[in-house]
Motif scaffolding. Structure first.
Motif, short mmCIF file in Angstrom:
data_model
loop_
_atom_site.label_atom_id
_atom_site.label_comp_id
_atom_site.label_asym_id
_atom_site.label_seq_id
_atom_site.Cartn_x
_atom_site.Cartn_y
_atom_site.Cartn_z
N GLN A 97 0.82 -1.14 0.10
CA GLN A 97 0.06 0.04 -0.10
C GLN A 97 0.73 1.23 -0.12
O GLN A 97 1.89 1.24 0.74
N THR A 98 0.35 2.25 -0.68
CA THR A 98 1.21 3.55 -0.74
C THR A 98 0.76 4.56 -0.07
O THR A 98 -0.66 4.88 -0.11
N ARG A 99 1.28 5.45 0.72
CA ARG A 99 0.76 6.84 1.22
C ARG A 99 2.03 7.63 1.20
O ARG A 99 3.18 7.42 1.06
N ALA A 100 1.58 8.92 1.31
CA ALA A 100 2.63 10.02 1.49
C ALA A 100 2.48 10.33 2.91
O ALA A 100 1.43 10.57 3.44
N PHE A 101 3.57 10.72 3.63
CA PHE A 101 3.76 11.03 5.14
C PHE A 101 3.97 12.44 5.22
O PHE A 101 5.15 13.05 4.78
N SER A 102 3.23 13.14 6.18
CA SER A 102 3.32 14.56 6.24
C SER A 102 3.81 14.90 7.83
O SER A 102 3.16 14.75 8.58
N HIS A 103 5.12 15.63 7.89
CA HIS A 103 5.44 15.86 9.27
C HIS A 103 4.86 17.18 9.52
O HIS A 103 4.37 18.02 8.76
N ILE A 104 4.41 17.36 11.14
CA ILE A 104 3.54 18.13 11.56
C ILE A 104 4.12 19.88 10.99
O ILE A 104 3.30 20.60 10.57
N ASP A 105 5.36 19.99 10.87
CA ASP A 105 5.82 21.32 10.51
C ASP A 105 5.44 21.68 9.17
O ASP A 105 5.40 22.81 8.94
N ASP A 106 5.06 20.74 8.39
CA ASP A 106 4.25 21.23 7.07
C ASP A 106 2.85 21.16 6.89
O ASP A 106 2.39 21.49 5.75
N VAL A 107 2.15 20.90 8.17
CA VAL A 107 0.86 21.00 8.22
C VAL A 107 0.39 21.93 9.04
O VAL A 107 -0.51 23.10 8.74
N THR B 87 -10.86 24.50 -0.50
CA THR B 87 -10.54 23.25 -0.15
C THR B 87 -9.24 22.90 -0.63
O THR B 87 -8.78 23.10 -1.66
N PHE B 88 -8.40 22.58 0.27
CA PHE B 88 -6.80 22.31 0.19
C PHE B 88 -6.38 21.12 0.41
O PHE B 88 -6.62 20.77 1.73
N ASN B 89 -5.71 20.35 -0.31
CA ASN B 89 -4.95 19.21 0.14
C ASN B 89 -3.66 19.63 0.73
O ASN B 89 -3.29 20.55 0.35
N ILE B 90 -3.16 19.21 1.72
CA ILE B 90 -1.88 19.61 2.22
C ILE B 90 -1.32 18.40 2.71
O ILE B 90 -1.79 17.44 3.65
N GLY B 91 0.23 18.26 2.61
CA GLY B 91 1.04 17.25 3.28
C GLY B 91 2.13 16.85 2.59
O GLY B 91 2.49 17.74 1.55
N GLY B 92 2.62 15.80 2.63
CA GLY B 92 3.72 15.24 1.88
C GLY B 92 3.36 14.99 0.35
O GLY B 92 2.45 14.50 0.07
N ASP B 93 4.65 15.00 -0.14
CA ASP B 93 4.33 14.90 -1.63
C ASP B 93 4.63 13.46 -2.29
O ASP B 93 4.32 13.05 -3.38
N THR B 94 5.66 12.79 -1.79
CA THR B 94 6.16 11.66 -2.01
C THR B 94 5.52 10.22 -1.34
O THR B 94 5.64 10.30 -0.29
N PRO B 95 5.04 9.44 -2.37
CA PRO B 95 4.43 8.20 -1.79
C PRO B 95 5.51 7.17 -1.32
O PRO B 95 6.73 6.93 -2.16
N TYR B 96 5.37 6.24 -0.36
CA TYR B 96 6.16 5.41 0.10
C TYR B 96 5.15 4.17 0.41
O TYR B 96 4.00 4.32 0.79
#
Length: 338
Positions: A209-219, A236-245
């Motif tokens: 499964q793939t997700r992008a993970f967002s550090h709190i300092d970017d949110v 309405t805004f998507n916000i968070g990490g750009d790279t999926p893992y």
């Protein structure tokens, strides 16, 4: 002018960081939290803390009457996406009815300049990633349904009563002050807690499964600053990490950050969206944010340092399960969920 801002869930993870950012910006901050998922220690110094439940309209109305809020930052929620199938009543009461209590109070107060709501990319369901805000939401779990319902309620409240709003859809946020003892949500915190307890990192299914993970300092900072940007209102805004893992890659990265060899155990797959990550072009264009400033390795190192000082936590067990049919058997032990 000093603004007075309400932060619901301000004793929790994201909410406490948003409250701290607002204090730094010069706001008078009131935190409302029932401490069901957060702790009073998370409330930043300088904020006025009121322990109470957003599901109690009397509590909510009294707080609005006392403080005459300029802004509402609504982050209180029980965000266990997978578990929401089995706690439907609890999910909708907390995540919909509680939100409506706040919207009612904001409309009736007549002082609220903007209602900022943290939704989730769970509203997109099985949509093809990267998910954009122009997609028609089609959530596949009660948590996503609840979040989308509140988004729609804010839009009709704006049309009917003129209540200004901004909606954010963050995803897989991690960092310091996260509740690593919650076994049903926040996979990074769960992995770190399992490692601290000397256990294997438990992964549902094959881990691809793939997700992008967002550090709190970017949110948290963009959420707090959004009210300063007139172009953000009604958006309405998507916000968070750009790279999926993949979750497998994540488990290895977390182990590295914790200074241990990766040890994983795969259990039966659960019903979930397989690939979920979003586009942040709109946030880049309007808010000037969106590109991840905290790389995953750096963010994991920061959180690992905090988690080691915090120490291992006994994984909590949700006591109010409403439906047990088809519940993952591994949730009777220590499990990982995003």
């Amino acid at each position: 002018m000093t603004y007075t801002s309400l932060v619901t869930g301000g004793a929790g993870f994201i909410g406490s960081h948003v409250a701290a950012d607002l204090l730094r910006a010069g706001h008078r901050v009131v935190v409302l939290d029932d401490l069901s998922g957060g702790t009073a220690a998370n409330v930043p110094s300088g904020a006025h803390f009121h322990q109470g439940d957003i599901c109690d309209p009397g509590v909510v109305d009294a707080l609005f009457a006392e403080w005459r809020f300029d802004h509402v930052f609504h982050l209180a929620a029980y965000a266990a996406e997978g578990l929401s199938h089995f706690i439907k009543r609890y999910n909708y009461t907390n995540n919909v009815v509680g939100s409506v209590n706040l919207i009612n109070a904001a409309v009736n107060a007549g002082t609220v300049r903007c209602f900022v709501f943290t939704s989730s990319i769970a509203v997109y369901g099985h949509a093809e990633p990267p998910m954009t805000e122009d997609l028609i939401p089609s959530p596949v779990d009660p948590y996503g349904i609840a979040k989308y319902a509140v988004e729609q309620e804010l839009k009709v409240s704006h049309e009917m009563f003129g209540l200004p709003y901004i909606i954010f859809r963050p995803h897989n946020v991690y960092g310091e002050r996260q509740n690593i003892g919650d076994r049903y949500r926040n996979v990074i915190g769960i992995f770190m807690n399992q490692i601290l307890r000397g256990e294997e990192c438990v992964i549902f299914g094959d881990g691809e499964q793939t997700r992008a993970f967002s550090h709190i300092d970017d949110v948290a900072p963009p959420i707090a600053r959004s009210i300063e940007n007139p172009r953000a209102y009604g958006q309405t805004f998507n916000i968070g990490g750009d790279t999926p893992y993949t979750v497998n890659e994540l488990a290895e990265a977390v182990a590295t950050a914790m200074g241990v060899e990766p040890r994983v155990r795969h259990v039966e797959a659960r019903h979930e969206v397989v690939h979920a990550f979003s586009s942040h072009d709109r946030a880049r264009e309007i808010l000037g944010v969106g590109t991840t400033s905290v790389p995953l390795t750096d963010g994991l190192t920061q959180m690992a340092t905090w988690a080691k000082k915090h120490g291992p936590q006994e994984p909590s067990i949700f006591s109010g399960i409403e439906i047990s049919k088809n519940m993952p058997p591994s949730w009777q032990s220590v499990v990982a969920s995003d």
